[in-house]
Design a protein around this motif. Structure first.
Motif, PDB file in Angstrom:
ATOM      1  N   LEU A   1     -10.012  -1.442  -4.770  1.00 38.58           N
ATOM      2  CA  LEU A   1      -9.955  -1.821  -6.188  1.00 38.58           C
ATOM      3  C   LEU A   1     -10.634  -0.767  -7.060  1.00 38.58           C
ATOM      4  O   LEU A   1     -10.321  -0.637  -8.250  1.00 38.58           O
ATOM      5  N   ALA A   2     -11.540  -0.009  -6.469  1.00 38.13           N
ATOM      6  CA  ALA A   2     -12.273   1.013  -7.226  1.00 38.13           C
ATOM      7  C   ALA A   2     -11.523   2.335  -7.310  1.00 38.13           C
ATOM      8  O   ALA A   2     -11.954   3.246  -8.010  1.00 38.13           O
ATOM      9  N   LYS A   3     -10.395   2.433  -6.612  1.00 38.54           N
ATOM     10  CA  LYS A   3      -9.656   3.696  -6.551  1.00 38.54           C
ATOM     11  C   LYS A   3      -8.583   3.770  -7.635  1.00 38.54           C
ATOM     12  O   LYS A   3      -7.935   2.769  -7.943  1.00 38.54           O
ATOM     13  N   PRO A   4      -8.340   4.936  -8.193  1.00 38.60           N
ATOM     14  CA  PRO A   4      -7.252   5.121  -9.172  1.00 38.60           C
ATOM     15  C   PRO A   4      -5.910   5.275  -8.452  1.00 38.60           C
ATOM     16  O   PRO A   4      -5.314   6.354  -8.414  1.00 38.60           O
ATOM     17  N   ILE A   5      -5.454   4.161  -7.851  1.00 36.54           N
ATOM     18  CA  ILE A   5      -4.225   4.190  -7.073  1.00 36.54           C
ATOM     19  C   ILE A   5      -3.375   2.971  -7.430  1.00 36.54           C
ATOM     20  O   ILE A   5      -3.864   2.012  -8.032  1.00 36.54           O
ATOM     21  N   THR A   6      -2.129   2.995  -7.014  1.00 39.91           N
ATOM     22  CA  THR A   6      -1.253   1.837  -7.112  1.00 39.91           C
ATOM     23  C   THR A   6      -1.045   1.303  -5.703  1.00 39.91           C
ATOM     24  O   THR A   6      -0.412   1.958  -4.865  1.00 39.91           O
ATOM     25  N   ILE A   7      -1.622   0.135  -5.430  1.00 40.08           N
ATOM     26  CA  ILE A   7      -1.537  -0.428  -4.086  1.00 40.08           C
ATOM     27  C   ILE A   7      -0.121  -0.890  -3.766  1.00 40.08           C
ATOM     28  O   ILE A   7       0.691  -1.127  -4.662  1.00 40.08           O
ATOM     29  N   ARG A   8       0.166  -0.989  -2.482  1.00 41.03           N
ATOM     30  CA  ARG A   8       1.438  -1.504  -1.979  1.00 41.03           C
ATOM     31  C   ARG A   8       2.625  -0.795  -2.648  1.00 41.03           C
ATOM     32  O   ARG A   8       3.580  -1.422  -3.109  1.00 41.03           O
ATOM     33  N   SER A   9       2.529   0.510  -2.662  1.00 36.51           N
ATOM     34  CA  SER A   9       3.576   1.333  -3.262  1.00 36.51           C
ATOM     35  C   SER A   9       3.584   2.680  -2.556  1.00 36.51           C
ATOM     36  O   SER A   9       2.757   2.944  -1.679  1.00 36.51           O
ATOM     37  N   ASN A  10       4.478   3.558  -2.963  1.00 33.91           N
ATOM     38  CA  ASN A  10       4.537   4.901  -2.387  1.00 33.91           C
ATOM     39  C   ASN A  10       3.640   5.890  -3.112  1.00 33.91           C
ATOM     40  O   ASN A  10       3.847   7.111  -3.005  1.00 33.91           O
ATOM     41  N   ASP A  11       2.662   5.397  -3.818  1.00 29.81           N
ATOM     42  CA  ASP A  11       1.631   6.262  -4.387  1.00 29.81           C
ATOM     43  C   ASP A  11       1.025   7.083  -3.244  1.00 29.81           C
ATOM     44  O   ASP A  11       0.506   6.516  -2.276  1.00 29.81           O
ATOM     45  N   PRO A  12       1.088   8.424  -3.321  1.00 30.93           N
ATOM     46  CA  PRO A  12       0.600   9.254  -2.200  1.00 30.93           C
ATOM     47  C   PRO A  12      -0.850   8.959  -1.816  1.00 30.93           C
ATOM     48  O   PRO A  12      -1.191   9.013  -0.623  1.00 30.93           O
ATOM     49  N   ASN A  13      -1.696   8.652  -2.786  1.00 33.21           N
ATOM     50  CA  ASN A  13      -3.095   8.376  -2.462  1.00 33.21           C
ATOM     51  C   ASN A  13      -3.221   7.063  -1.682  1.00 33.21           C
ATOM     52  O   ASN A  13      -3.990   6.967  -0.712  1.00 33.21           O
ATOM     53  N   TYR A  14      -2.463   6.032  -2.100  1.00 27.81           N
ATOM     54  CA  TYR A  14      -2.485   4.770  -1.349  1.00 27.81           C
ATOM     55  C   TYR A  14      -1.948   4.989   0.062  1.00 27.81           C
ATOM     56  O   TYR A  14      -2.509   4.503   1.046  1.00 27.81           O
ATOM     57  N   LEU A  15      -0.852   5.751   0.178  1.00 31.11           N
ATOM     58  CA  LEU A  15      -0.258   5.989   1.488  1.00 31.11           C
ATOM     59  C   LEU A  15      -1.198   6.750   2.409  1.00 31.11           C
ATOM     60  O   LEU A  15      -1.177   6.563   3.634  1.00 31.11           O
ATOM     61  N   SER A  16      -2.050   7.583   1.848  1.00 33.89           N
ATOM     62  CA  SER A  16      -2.994   8.309   2.702  1.00 33.89           C
ATOM     63  C   SER A  16      -3.979   7.351   3.362  1.00 33.89           C
ATOM     64  O   SER A  16      -4.370   7.554   4.520  1.00 33.89           O
ATOM     65  N   TYR A  17      -4.374   6.298   2.641  1.00 36.39           N
ATOM     66  CA  TYR A  17      -5.269   5.299   3.236  1.00 36.39           C
ATOM     67  C   TYR A  17      -4.521   4.453   4.273  1.00 36.39           C
ATOM     68  O   TYR A  17      -5.066   4.117   5.340  1.00 36.39           O
ATOM     69  N   ALA A  18      -3.277   4.099   3.953  1.00 33.55           N
ATOM     70  CA  ALA A  18      -2.465   3.334   4.914  1.00 33.55           C
ATOM     71  C   ALA A  18      -2.234   4.145   6.184  1.00 33.55           C
ATOM     72  O   ALA A  18      -2.296   3.611   7.306  1.00 33.55           O
ATOM     73  N   GLU A  19      -1.984   5.437   6.014  1.00 32.33           N
ATOM     74  CA  GLU A  19      -1.772   6.310   7.173  1.00 32.33           C
ATOM     75  C   GLU A  19      -3.027   6.365   8.045  1.00 32.33           C
ATOM     76  O   GLU A  19      -2.950   6.321   9.278  1.00 32.33           O
ATOM     77  N   ARG A  20      -4.185   6.447   7.409  1.00 30.35           N
ATOM     78  CA  ARG A  20      -5.443   6.484   8.171  1.00 30.35           C
ATOM     79  C   ARG A  20      -5.628   5.191   8.962  1.00 30.35           C
ATOM     80  O   ARG A  20      -6.046   5.203  10.124  1.00 30.35           O
TER      81      ARG A  20
END
Length: 816
Positions: free
Chosen positions: A160-179
């Motif tokens: 929630l503290a990250k400047p990302i769009t969750i549950r989407s193809n936002d590259p920053n969100y996907l990097s966390y999902a990939e990890r």
């Protein structure tokens, strides 16, 4: 059992109402085109180095080229003590479950960014190895979003503290999902199906573009803020339901699912099946993910109880529950993988789920064409506390600890009535799925006009193939009172002639009961025209093939076999036989148990008919070449070379063995006395020394109780339960200044298993605090039907306290 090809027109006459005074006749036309089954479009399935293979077509799943019906039980390893995982898997398997589903809750494993926890109750690898040990296939639900009444739907707070769009193809969100996926891949390396391991399926995401969970960081009185991509917020639902809006971003949802599958495979998570939520326009990957559906008859996300459609037969291969859906329905099997095996209470809604509702729901789903069933939940648990917050979905009003779910196996491993009712249905599915899975559903002409509030008309459907099949009947409906079905006949109109069930007169079906009657089935070469008894299982023992049936409550069993001179029927005093040139008509005299046998040369086929009460005490003990049935009130768990008996509250219990045996088993603890000669069964009485518990309770004040556990749990016991009959708004149990158990009052006694607290944590004292029910509480709409609730408000009532020992002993496996 083989499909029957008719060589001549059936001779059993159709009896009209004029000839059967007082009989209510129904009919169903089975003269329909054969189901079109195809598989070329699907990129699912696989084969491993052991030679085990899975395939899927548009109608059913096959294992080793044989049609099968998965029975999936949901169990969350991270919500249960690691020390008792093995026993939990044994219980799940004893219930007839043939596949286990479990979540990997992201926030439980990475509560603090970058710090993954994979030990203790979160040791995924150890849990999967135990599943492998007990040959239990696994569906691994890897998220990232998981729901499961977990805080933020299992998304870590720090997202929630990250400047990302969750549950989407936002590259920053996907990097966390990939990890996350990479970490999961490391934990399960070597345990996937391709490696000979038990993980045969992966669920990607959950309820994607269908629903979401609230963020846990919220403020009292504030509208909930849901964990979905910003673009989807206007289209996702609160809970499981029917979507009324088409999401204009549906294609983006499909793209996101494709990316998640690619990331999972890059992490080594490669399985024959990938599943995805299919209901309410949920996003799937066409032809690459298996869409699964759901049914929750007792939802807590509605304002009040209502009559659900889930006890009316439908064709789920045409119209799934919670339609419309996003996928082409006829391209996939109807896999009802998330059926309410109970429900989780919330602060404002607390429905009680009757045990009889569960097997009625499964009957309805099978009769409606489901070729996969699954329970959410099948085994409950307790949600752990994190380092910074409770992991439970507090924003949604869930209990902070309890995740009992009123499941067949409860929060503390306690066995509920629904476990037994489902088990005998699972025996049927496991024994006859090869025949049932290819059978198509046919509904009577009036099926679409029947509404949930209709309590008089017979609810029925047929599944059949090549003139052979099953008649499904249901007389249960949630939140209303049905009418006993009396003197009913069903006429099946087939291409090769008509068949009336029963031949003369009618059968009865009690209120809240359901049944599955076979017709035109081959039983070891013997043609069964029909039976007004439910087929439970088939097994071999000492050269005889046994078919086991039971009589549904209020129904008299009757069997019609086509007369065949090559078979000889052995006389038996427990049955009545009417024979003519066309058929044998067999009616058991005993309402509890009867046995009759047909022989053909040296081959023997025996039919065992039980009352439903007796069937509910039955345990099928499979062996490499021979199997047995045991009958007992105790829970029976099978180990490699022994059986473990667990008896709650009873140190004495009976044990009956079928077929009869000359062997006298040996117990690891306690005494075994052989009962006098019994017809059909060999009977024993098990006597275990009565436990002496040194537990006490005292009431400190109206709202406070203190329990003293000094002396601990005797080594001879499996567990000890507190049974607390009380009336209050909420109840909370504390140990060492920490909340360790809680319950939102459900209008029934609360049972708490103590072995984890005492054996693992060393507790000697536990304190309880209660809050009284206040006038006009929203959940009173659910409590009003409870036999335990007196209606008192403003006070805490402690009506009774009991300490219940759970006894245990083991015996070696028997052979005739």
């Amino acid at each position: 059992m083989k499909h029957v090809t008719f060589l001549y027109t059936l001779l059993i006459p159709i009896l009209l109402n004029a000839q059967n005074e007082g009989v209510t006749s129904y009919e169903i036309d089975l003269r329909v085109p054969e189901k079109d089954i195809f598989s070329e479009h699907l990129k699912l399935g696989g084969k491993n180095f052991k030679g085990t293979s899975y395939e899927v077509n548009n109608f059913y799943i096959s294992k080793n080229e044989k049609p099968s019906i998965p029975i999936t039980g949901e169990f969350h390893f991270s919500r249960y003590p690691e020390a008792y995982w093995e026993e939990a898997i044994q219980k799940i398997k004893a219930g007839g479950i043939n596949m286990l589903a479990t979540y990997v809750f992201w926030n439980m494993h990475e509560e603090i960014e970058g710090e993954f926890i994979w030990n203790g109750n979160r040791d995924l690898r150890k849990f999967i190895k135990l599943c492998a040990q007990y040959e239990m296939p696994v569906i691994l639900r890897i998220g990232p979003f998981g729901h499961g009444e977990i805080r933020n739907g299992a998304l870590p707070d720090w997202l929630l503290a990250k400047p990302i769009t969750i549950r989407s193809n936002d590259p920053n969100y996907l990097s966390y999902a990939e990890r996350l996926y990479d970490e999961i891949g490391k934990q399960i390396e070597g345990l996937l199906f391709k490696d000979g391991g038990p993980i045969i399926a992966t669920q990607l995401e959950n309820e994607y573009q269908a629903s979401a969970a609230p963020w846990g960081l919220t403020y009292p009185g504030q509208p909930l803020d849901y964990t979905s991509a910003e673009r989807d917020k206007d289209f996702v639902l609160n809970g499981v339901g029917t979507s009324t809006q088409e999401n204009p971003y549906a294609d983006l949802g499909t793209d996101h699912m494709r990316v998640l599958k690619s990331l999972a495979q890059q992490a080594g998570i490669i399985t024959p099946f990938y599943t995805a939520t299919g209901w309410s326009r949920g996003a799937i990957i066409p032809n690459e993910t298996l869409p699964v559906t759901a049914a929750y008859p007792y939802p807590t996300w509605t304002k009040s109880p209502d009559l659900s459609p889930f006890y009316l037969y439908a064709d789920l291969h045409k119209t799934p529950d919670y339609s419309p859906v996003k996928y082409t329905v006829s391209d996939y099997p109807a896999f009802t993988a998330e059926l309410g095996g109970g429900i989780m209470a919330t602060y404002t809604r607390r429905p009680l789920v009757p045990a009889k509702s569960l097997d009625a729901l499964i009957n309805r789903c099978l009769g409606s064409g489901a070729n996969g069933i699954g329970y959410y939940m099948y085994h409950g648990g307790s949600t752990p506390r994190g380092q910074t917050n409770f992991f439970s979905d507090e924003a949604f009003g869930s209990p902070k600890i309890s995740y009992d779910f009123q499941a067949p196996i409860g929060e503390f491993g306690n066995i509920n009535e629904s476990f037994h009712r489902l088990r005998i249905l699972h025996y049927f599915i496991n024994s006859f799925s090869e025949q049932l899975a290819p059978m198509q559903t046919v509904l009577p002409k009036n099926s679409e006009s029947i509404k949930p509030a209709d309590t008089v008309l017979l609810r029925y459907a047929v599944r059949f193939k090549d003139q052979s099949g099953f008649l499904f009947l249901n007389n249960f409906q949630d939140d209303t009172q049905m009418t006993t079905q009396k003197n009913v006949q069903v006429n099946l109109q087939l291409e090769e002639g008509n068949l009336q069930i029963p031949e003369h007169g009618g059968f009865d079906l009690a209120v809240d009961e359901n049944a599955i009657f076979p017709f035109h089935l081959d039983i070891e070469g013997l043609h069964l025209n029909y039976a007004t008894a439910q087929l439970m299982t088939r097994f071999e023992n000492s050269g005889t093939t046994y078919y086991v049936f039971f009589s549904p409550e209020g129904t008299s069993a009757e069997f019609s076999f086509r007369f065949d001179e090559s078979f000889k029927m052995l006389s038996n005093r427990s049955i009545e036989v009417d024979q003519n040139s066309r058929r044998w008509l067999v009616k058991p005299i005993s309402t509890n148990k009867s046995l009759f046998t047909f022989t053909k040369g040296k081959k023997k086929t025996s039919i065992l008919v039980l009352s439903k009460e007796k069937a509910l005490k039955s345990w099928l003990i499979p062996g490499p070449t021979e199997s047995q049935l045991l009958f007992t009130d105790a829970l029976v768990l099978k180990n490699e070379d022994s059986l473990k008996f667990i008896s709650k509250g009873k140190n004495d219990f009976d044990l009956e063995i079928f077929p009869k045996t000359k062997q006298v088993p040996r117990l690891s603890f306690g005494k075994l006395n052989k009962l006098q000669s019994m017809n059909l069964f060999t009977g024993f009485e098990v006597h275990l020394p009565e436990a002496q518990l040194e537990f006490t309770s005292s009431r400190f004040s109206e709202r406070r109780l203190v329990f003293d556990f000094k002396g601990g749990i005797p080594e001879s016991l499996n567990d000890v339960f507190i049974k607390l009959d009380y009336e209050a708004d909420t109840a909370m149990g504390f140990y060492d200044n920490q909340l360790v158990s809680d319950q939102l009052y459900l209008g029934m006694p609360w049972e708490i298993g103590l072995r984890e607290l005492i054996n693992l944590k060393g507790a000697e004292e536990m304190n309880f605090y209660f809050r009284p029910i206040y006038k006009d509480a929203p959940y009173l709409v659910d409590l009003k039907e409870s036999a335990y609730f007196t209606g008192s408000t403003g006070k805490v009532l402690i009506k009774d306290i009991k300490f219940i020992p759970q006894y245990q002993t083991s015996m070696s496996l028997l052979s005739n």
